[in-house]
Design an enzyme around this catalytic site. Structure first.
Site, PDB file in Angstrom:
ATOM      1  N   HIS A   1       0.817  -1.226   0.000  1.00 32.36           N
ATOM      2  CA  HIS A   1       0.000   0.000   0.000  1.00 32.36           C
ATOM      3  C   HIS A   1       0.846   1.271   0.000  1.00 32.36           C
ATOM      4  CE1 HIS A   1      -4.054  -1.721   0.368  1.00 32.36           C
ATOM      5  NE2 HIS A   1      -3.439  -2.710   1.000  1.00 32.36           N
TER       6      HIS A   1
ATOM      7  N   HIS B   1      -6.656  -2.461  -5.230  1.00 30.06           N
ATOM      8  CA  HIS B   1      -6.464  -1.042  -4.950  1.00 30.06           C
ATOM      9  C   HIS B   1      -5.793  -0.321  -6.106  1.00 30.06           C
ATOM     10  CE1 HIS B   1      -7.453   0.084  -0.697  1.00 30.06           C
ATOM     11  NE2 HIS B   1      -7.685  -1.216  -0.667  1.00 30.06           N
TER      12      HIS B   1
ATOM     13  N   HIS C   1      -4.635 -12.338  -5.827  1.00 27.86           N
ATOM     14  CA  HIS C   1      -5.080 -11.298  -4.899  1.00 27.86           C
ATOM     15  C   HIS C   1      -6.595 -11.365  -4.782  1.00 27.86           C
ATOM     16  CE1 HIS C   1      -4.394  -7.410  -2.798  1.00 27.86           C
ATOM     17  NE2 HIS C   1      -5.642  -7.173  -3.170  1.00 27.86           N
TER      18      HIS C   1
ATOM     19  N   HIS D   1      -5.145  -8.716   5.148  1.00 25.48           N
ATOM     20  CA  HIS D   1      -3.968  -8.191   5.827  1.00 25.48           C
ATOM     21  C   HIS D   1      -3.535  -9.030   7.021  1.00 25.48           C
ATOM     22  CE1 HIS D   1      -4.261  -3.823   4.130  1.00 25.48           C
ATOM     23  NE2 HIS D   1      -4.341  -4.764   3.197  1.00 25.48           N
TER      24      HIS D   1
END
Length: 455
Positions: A11, A86, A152, A185
């Site tokens: 991130h 993301h 992912h 996470h």
């Protein structure tokens, strides 16, 4: 034996709590992982998506990432990766740019062989497009003794799962020894259809709910099978969690006392208040923590406190009625309705409003422009045309009726819908509110519905 470092959910570019220092922390987390990889002389670094926090990283973030990737290139350690939700774009991905620079390899249906391991990739695919997805991979090369898939998403049997791991393994023509995942996470490992499935976890805390230490996986492919071990990162920003249970006669003084018991220097301080104690002013606690050296301080008061004076009753005209009337006149689109709800949401921290609105607009654009079409014109007497204003009014009336008719018991259908909605939350969802991130926050249904598009 072939050893790879499995990481993900870095991130980079996330300015958590609106703090520039936290933004730098996320890049440094990635740098620390790469430094470990060079020191251990691993055979490859495999990244399972969400290298960046969003689709438009700043130039500084890109430059920093290139610098870190050059460290790997100088050590002759390949960087293999997939695209996460993301960072996913409609056209070329940032990962493609790094591949053009010779700093990365984007994984796909064609295997990349590292020593004796064939590595395949599957980018994030929105749930709405998975029913038509065909899990077609090229055969394992003769030079490879093992095969692994990198992807992912929120896979079963882990928390917030919405992707059937058994379907992926059963429909794939390749017999994978391991599946290396990103998006959740929280680290974890399970066995599905005789295949090891593992999450490496994030490299920095993207949410106040992520209390465990951050780290990555080391995966060994040997003649006797696959070995997965976890290594923590000692250099991440310290988070200090202060949990206070207030007794009925306790208040802000007790919270201050608990905060003073901790070393807060340069830490992110999360104070959580529960119990039956008196109301507190969060600003006073946050100011105390900052004065004692904290980088960031946040107070989460979980109590449902009554009004201080229940005897005082004041009635005002409902401002939402005026808003609905104005929306009726403007004929705004569905997109305008969603943006309005995002801006006025009391559950969203002010610091996150701009990012949330920007992301939602991009998501709507990814799905097409129909949501931006104005509502049909309507005269006061029309009954067969529904405007955004009518939707607002209907939702408000429905909520009011439910509150008036209910006796406190949960309706089964409503409860089921809430549970379904919770599974859509991204474990990496909003860091300031402590929601789970990214687990399942689908930023956009990018036009990538097949493995060919991700190759």
């Amino acid at each position: 034996m072939t050893r790879v470092l499995h990481t993900g959910d870095t991130h980079i570019g996330y300015q958590q709590y609106n703090s520039p220092e936290r933004r730098r922390d996320f890049l440094e987390g990635f740098r620390n992982v790469v430094d470990d990889a060079v020191e251990d002389d691993v055979d490859a670094v495999i990244h399972a998506g969400d290298l960046f926090h969003d689709r438009r990283p700043s130039l500084v973030d890109l430059q920093g990432t290139v610098d870190v990737l050059r460290t790997l290139a100088d050590a002759d350690i390949p960087f293999l990766a997939v695209v996460g939700n993301h960072e996913s774009k409609r056209d070329a991905q940032w990962l493609d740019l790094f591949a053009d620079l010779g700093l990365a390899t984007r994984l796909g249906a064609d295997p990349v062989v590292v020593d004796d391991v064939a590595v395949y990739g599957l980018d994030f695919v929105p749930r709405s497009r998975r029913d038509d997805l065909e899990y077609v991979f090229e055969p394992v090369p003769d030079a490879a003794d093992h095969a692994t898939l990198v992807s992912h998403g929120l896979f079963e049997p882990f928390a917030h799962a919405d992707w059937d791991t058994e379907t992926v393994l059963a429909e794939s023509p390749v017999d994978f020894d391991a599946v290396l995942l990103g998006d959740n996470h929280d680290p974890g490992t399970a066995e599905v259809l005789d295949t090891w499935v593992t999450y490496c976890g994030s490299t920095e805390r993207a949410s106040a709910s992520e209390r465990e230490d951050r780290g990555y996986n080391l995966v060994d492919f040997a003649d006797d099978g696959v070995g997965i071990s976890r290594r923590g990162l000692d250099s991440t920003r310290e988070f200090v969690f202060v949990d206070v249970e207030l007794a009925a006669d306790e208040g802000v003084d007790r919270v201050r006392e608990r905060v003073r018991q901790h070393d807060l220097a340069d830490a992110v301080v999360i104070v959580t208040v529960d119990g039956e104690g008196r109301p507190i002013a969060p600003a006073a606690i946050e100011e105390l923590a900052i004065d004692r050296g904290a980088l960031v301080a946040r107070v989460n008061d979980r109590r449902d406190l009554p009004d201080e004076d229940d005897d005082v009753s004041v009635s005002f005209a409902d401002p939402d009625d005026a808003v609905r009337e104005r929306v009726r006149e403007l004929g705004l689109s569905e997109a305008a309705l969603e943006i309005d709800e995002t801006v006025r949401s009391g559950d969203l921290a002010d610091a996150n409003v701009r990012e949330s609105v920007e992301r939602r607009v991009r998501d709507l654009l990814e799905d097409g422009e129909s949501a931006f079409e104005p509502a049909p014109e309507r005269e006061p007497g029309d009954e067969d045309v529904t405007t955004v204003a009518d939707q607002l009014a209907a939702e408000s009336d429905s909520a009011t009726d439910a509150a008036a008719d209910g006796d406190g018991a949960a309706d089964p259908d409503t409860t089921a819908s809430a549970a379904d909605a919770n599974t859509d939350t991204d474990v990496a969802t909003d860091a300031d509110t402590g929601a789970a991130d990214d687990a399942g926050d689908e930023p956009a249904d990018a036009d990538t519905a097949s493995l060919g598009d991700f190759a």
